[in-house]
Scaffold this motif. Structure first.
Motif, PDB file in Angstrom:
ATOM      1  N   ILE A 217      70.755  30.566  74.697  1.00  0.00           N
ATOM      2  CA  ILE A 217      70.355  30.858  76.068  1.00  0.00           C
ATOM      3  C   ILE A 217      69.412  29.761  76.542  1.00  0.00           C
ATOM      4  CG2 ILE A 217      68.440  32.363  75.325  1.00  0.00           C
ATOM      5  CD1 ILE A 217      68.987  34.062  77.844  1.00  0.00           C
ATOM      6  N   PHE A 218      69.598  29.315  77.777  1.00  0.00           N
ATOM      7  CA  PHE A 218      68.709  28.286  78.316  1.00  0.00           C
ATOM      8  C   PHE A 218      68.572  28.481  79.823  1.00  0.00           C
ATOM      9  CE2 PHE A 218      72.887  26.503  79.010  1.00  0.00           C
ATOM     10  CZ  PHE A 218      72.785  25.783  80.188  1.00  0.00           C
ATOM     11  N   THR A 219      67.538  27.879  80.376  1.00  0.00           N
ATOM     12  CA  THR A 219      67.312  27.971  81.820  1.00  0.00           C
ATOM     13  C   THR A 219      67.605  26.630  82.478  1.00  0.00           C
ATOM     14  OG1 THR A 219      64.984  27.323  81.663  1.00  0.00           O
ATOM     15  CG2 THR A 219      65.483  29.669  81.463  1.00  0.00           C
ATOM     16  N   GLN A 220      67.982  26.697  83.727  1.00  0.00           N
ATOM     17  CA  GLN A 220      68.058  25.500  84.546  1.00  0.00           C
ATOM     18  C   GLN A 220      66.809  25.429  85.417  1.00  0.00           C
ATOM     19  OE1 GLN A 220      71.833  25.604  86.658  1.00  0.00           O
ATOM     20  NE2 GLN A 220      72.832  24.378  85.087  1.00  0.00           N
ATOM     21  N   ALA A 221      66.263  24.226  85.539  1.00  0.00           N
ATOM     22  CA  ALA A 221      65.078  24.041  86.363  1.00  0.00           C
ATOM     23  C   ALA A 221      65.447  24.168  87.837  1.00  0.00           C
ATOM     24  CB  ALA A 221      64.455  22.671  86.082  1.00  0.00           C
ATOM     25  N   ILE A 222      64.456  24.531  88.638  1.00  0.00           N
ATOM     26  CA  ILE A 222      64.723  24.759  90.057  1.00  0.00           C
ATOM     27  C   ILE A 222      65.207  23.486  90.738  1.00  0.00           C
ATOM     28  CG2 ILE A 222      62.357  24.269  90.827  1.00  0.00           C
ATOM     29  CD1 ILE A 222      62.716  26.719  92.741  1.00  0.00           C
ATOM     30  N   GLY A 223      64.800  22.326  90.208  1.00  0.00           N
ATOM     31  CA  GLY A 223      65.258  21.060  90.766  1.00  0.00           C
ATOM     32  C   GLY A 223      66.737  20.818  90.580  1.00  0.00           C
ATOM     33  N   GLN A 224      67.360  21.540  89.638  1.00  0.00           N
ATOM     34  CA  GLN A 224      68.795  21.389  89.396  1.00  0.00           C
ATOM     35  C   GLN A 224      69.630  22.197  90.385  1.00  0.00           C
ATOM     36  OE1 GLN A 224      68.186  22.237  84.882  1.00  0.00           O
ATOM     37  NE2 GLN A 224      70.107  21.109  85.019  1.00  0.00           N
ATOM     38  N   ASP A 225      68.975  23.057  91.164  1.00  0.00           N
ATOM     39  CA  ASP A 225      69.700  23.966  92.044  1.00  0.00           C
ATOM     40  C   ASP A 225      70.522  23.218  93.089  1.00  0.00           C
ATOM     41  OD1 ASP A 225      70.328  26.636  93.004  1.00  0.00           O
ATOM     42  OD2 ASP A 225      69.064  26.157  94.738  1.00  0.00           O
ATOM     43  N   LYS A 226      70.096  22.028  93.452  1.00  0.00           N
ATOM     44  CA  LYS A 226      70.792  21.255  94.483  1.00  0.00           C
ATOM     45  C   LYS A 226      71.902  20.388  93.902  1.00  0.00           C
ATOM     46  CE  LYS A 226      66.607  21.084  97.344  1.00  0.00           C
ATOM     47  NZ  LYS A 226      65.600  20.209  98.003  1.00  0.00           N
ATOM     48  N   LYS A 227      72.050  20.402  92.584  1.00  0.00           N
ATOM     49  CA  LYS A 227      73.075  19.583  91.939  1.00  0.00           C
ATOM     50  C   LYS A 227      74.426  20.306  91.987  1.00  0.00           C
ATOM     51  CE  LYS A 227      69.815  16.703  90.832  1.00  0.00           C
ATOM     52  NZ  LYS A 227      69.370  16.453  89.463  1.00  0.00           N
ATOM     53  N   ASP A 228      75.458  19.512  92.098  1.00  0.00           N
ATOM     54  CA  ASP A 228      76.797  20.067  92.288  1.00  0.00           C
ATOM     55  C   ASP A 228      77.496  20.315  90.953  1.00  0.00           C
ATOM     56  OD1 ASP A 228      79.162  20.893  93.485  1.00  0.00           O
ATOM     57  OD2 ASP A 228      79.928  18.850  93.715  1.00  0.00           O
ATOM     58  N   TYR A 229      76.941  21.224  90.156  1.00  0.00           N
ATOM     59  CA  TYR A 229      77.590  21.575  88.898  1.00  0.00           C
ATOM     60  C   TYR A 229      77.133  22.949  88.429  1.00  0.00           C
ATOM     61  CZ  TYR A 229      73.142  19.668  87.028  1.00  0.00           C
ATOM     62  OH  TYR A 229      71.818  19.390  86.769  1.00  0.00           O
ATOM     63  N   THR A 230      77.967  23.569  87.596  1.00  0.00           N
ATOM     64  CA  THR A 230      77.560  24.808  86.927  1.00  0.00           C
ATOM     65  C   THR A 230      76.689  24.459  85.733  1.00  0.00           C
ATOM     66  OG1 THR A 230      79.675  25.803  87.559  1.00  0.00           O
ATOM     67  CG2 THR A 230      78.371  26.943  85.864  1.00  0.00           C
ATOM     68  N   MET A 231      77.161  23.502  84.921  1.00  0.00           N
ATOM     69  CA  MET A 231      76.385  22.953  83.821  1.00  0.00           C
ATOM     70  C   MET A 231      76.532  21.439  83.841  1.00  0.00           C
ATOM     71  SD  MET A 231      77.183  25.688  80.718  1.00  0.00           S
ATOM     72  CE  MET A 231      76.683  24.513  79.456  1.00  0.00           C
ATOM     73  N   SER A 232      75.442  20.730  83.569  1.00  0.00           N
ATOM     74  CA  SER A 232      75.494  19.273  83.517  1.00  0.00           C
ATOM     75  C   SER A 232      76.137  18.823  82.205  1.00  0.00           C
ATOM     76  CB  SER A 232      74.091  18.685  83.625  1.00  0.00           C
ATOM     77  OG  SER A 232      73.360  18.935  82.419  1.00  0.00           O
ATOM     78  N   TYR A 233      76.490  17.545  82.145  1.00  0.00           N
ATOM     79  CA  TYR A 233      77.101  17.036  80.910  1.00  0.00           C
ATOM     80  C   TYR A 233      76.119  17.108  79.743  1.00  0.00           C
ATOM     81  CZ  TYR A 233      74.654  12.506  80.920  1.00  0.00           C
ATOM     82  OH  TYR A 233      73.701  11.525  80.857  1.00  0.00           O
ATOM     83  N   LEU A 234      74.809  16.991  80.020  1.00  0.00           N
ATOM     84  CA  LEU A 234      73.807  17.138  78.961  1.00  0.00           C
ATOM     85  C   LEU A 234      73.790  18.571  78.442  1.00  0.00           C
ATOM     86  CD1 LEU A 234      70.853  15.058  80.440  1.00  0.00           C
ATOM     87  CD2 LEU A 234      72.288  14.445  78.481  1.00  0.00           C
ATOM     88  N   GLU A 235      73.923  19.527  79.346  1.00  0.00           N
ATOM     89  CA  GLU A 235      73.948  20.939  78.943  1.00  0.00           C
ATOM     90  C   GLU A 235      75.221  21.272  78.177  1.00  0.00           C
ATOM     91  OE1 GLU A 235      71.196  22.483  82.690  1.00  0.00           O
ATOM     92  OE2 GLU A 235      73.376  22.524  82.845  1.00  0.00           O
TER      93      GLU A 235
END
Length: 420
Positions: A217-235
């Motif tokens: 389980i992990f969280t996404q930072a609020i700054g990621q909310d504007k990014k166009d993905y469900t999960m980033s390639y790093l995630e």
């Protein structure tokens, strides 16, 4: 040219390969191409008794050819060797004359390399159904995780943990506690500084409670909310590595983030996925190119890059949309057997034995076994106990909710008073 004989319930068939030094993974790809048995449905072995195995559990005991990285030559397999193949379901039996050529169209007389052949077979499609029927979170455990990120970290940086619980025969995953290892979180990166000794204690406690590690389980930072993905390639990279490490097909990856609702209010939102079988396979066979973003390189975080071409939608590509690797899992909740009121490890402040004393005093009206039925308390106590004797005995009491022997009660109370 080398010929391998493959015996299945359909009889003996012949498989043609160019190089006896190919790996088992490459051999299975050729079986899929030439014999029409899907790679995920294959069990192969040098042992004839494989053909007598009736169930997946029976077949799993034949592991002599389970390692995809072993070369055939190291197993003594060469021209004329006989291997055994077991699979479920039906398939089309293709005669040798009708099997597909390994010469690419438009290049008469030119043989495909093994890399070319495998790439042509590596088709990335969406997996329709997860192996997990659903994932259910213990309400207290889920709330303890998200509230810390929300109230203390304000979703400014990432946070992660391992989910522990049970998996039913029909694929239902129940999460009963979350262990948060030492870590460093940034807006887009999460570094888990895993402590092997601490994880041994965690796994020992889980085993005694009749549980196991079931997900990440992990969280996404609020700054990621504007990014166009469900999960980033790093995630994706982190999630698939942990999924592959687990060896559990029902493994669940859970994502927690702030999401603005219809009223314009930000709510904490849980999502759950499984990394697809193809994603795990690509990781195990080292297809992912995770070395990106160096020297100012422009990176599109919503895609994962491959080291070689794969086929997506009939096209050869090296970048795959991360959503192709995510299989949605339904989320439910339940009230599990443990509480989550004891201070949680590896956060801003160290957990001391003084916290044990405070916890015991606060719960003194409860039976002693109820007072210690908290994973995070058990982890603190485990640092003072014998992993081979005390932890199994104590966790068995919690698991069965039976009386804790007086000797252990006195030991726990002495631990609680040690830091006062």
């Amino acid at each position: 040219m080398v010929m391998i004989r493959v015996r299945s319930r359909d009889g003996v068939e012949r498989l043609t390969i160019d190089n006896p030094n190919i790996t088992i993974a490459e051999l299975k790809t050729l079986i899929e191409l030439q014999l029409h048995v899907p790679l995920s449905n294959q069990t192969i072995s040098l042992q004839q008794n494989l053909l007598l195995a009736k169930t997946p559990a029976d077949r799993s005991r034949f592991s002599d050819m389970a390692n995809p990285d072993i070369q055939l030559s190291s197993l003594g397999i060469g021209h004329g060797s006989l291997i055994y193949l077991s699979y479920d379901g039906e398939r089309e039996i293709v005669s040798a004359a009708r099997r597909p050529s390994i010469t690419p169209a438009g290049s008469f007389g030119k043989k495909m390399t093994m890399d070319d052949l495998i790439a042509k077979q590596m088709r990335v499609t969406r997996q329709e159904a997860p192996h997990s029927q659903l994932v259910s979170f213990d309400r207290d455990a889920a709330n303890a995780f998200q509230s810390y990120v929300n109230e203390t970290l304000a979703f400014a940086v990432k946070r992660g943990g391992f989910m522990y619980g049970t998996v039913s025969e029909d694929g239902k995953v129940e999460v009963d506690f979350i262990y948060e290892p030492p870590q460093m979180g940034e807006e887009e990166k999460l570094l888990l500084m895993r402590d092997s000794e601490e994880e041994k204690l965690v796994d020992a406690i889980a085993t005694g409670l009749g549980m196991r590690k079931v997900g990440f389980i992990f969280t996404q930072a609020i700054g990621q909310d504007k990014k166009d993905y469900t999960m980033s390639y790093l995630e994706v990279a982190q999630a698939v590595e942990l999924h592959a490490e687990s060896g559990l097909k029902e493994w669940v990856t859970a994502l927690v983030k702030l999401k603005v609702n219809d009223d314009g209010v930000a709510d904490v939102h849980f999502e759950a996925f499984q990394m697809s079988d193809m994603c795990v396979r690509l990781f195990k066979e080292d297809w992912f190119d995770f070395e990106r973003g160096k020297e100012g390189e422009e990176v599109d975080a919503k895609v994962s890059r491959m080291k070689k071409d794969v086929v997506v939608g009939g096209k050869d590509v090296r970048e795959v949309d991360n959503d192709f690797f995510l299989v949605v899992v339904s989320i439910f909740d339940h009230q599990g057997p443990l509480s989550s009121t004891f201070p949680i490890e590896n956060r801003n402040f160290p957990v001391t034995t003084k916290a044990v004393k405070t916890h015991l005093e606060r719960t003194k009206s409860l039976p002693f076994v109820k007072r210690i039925s908290d994973f995070h308390l058990l982890l603190t106590l485990a640092r003072f106990l014998d992993i081979n004797a005390d932890i199994p005995a104590l966790t068995q009491c919690v698991h069965s909710q039976t009386a804790v022997p007086e000797g252990y009660q006195l030991l726990i109370e002495s631990i609680a008073n040690a830091g006062v």
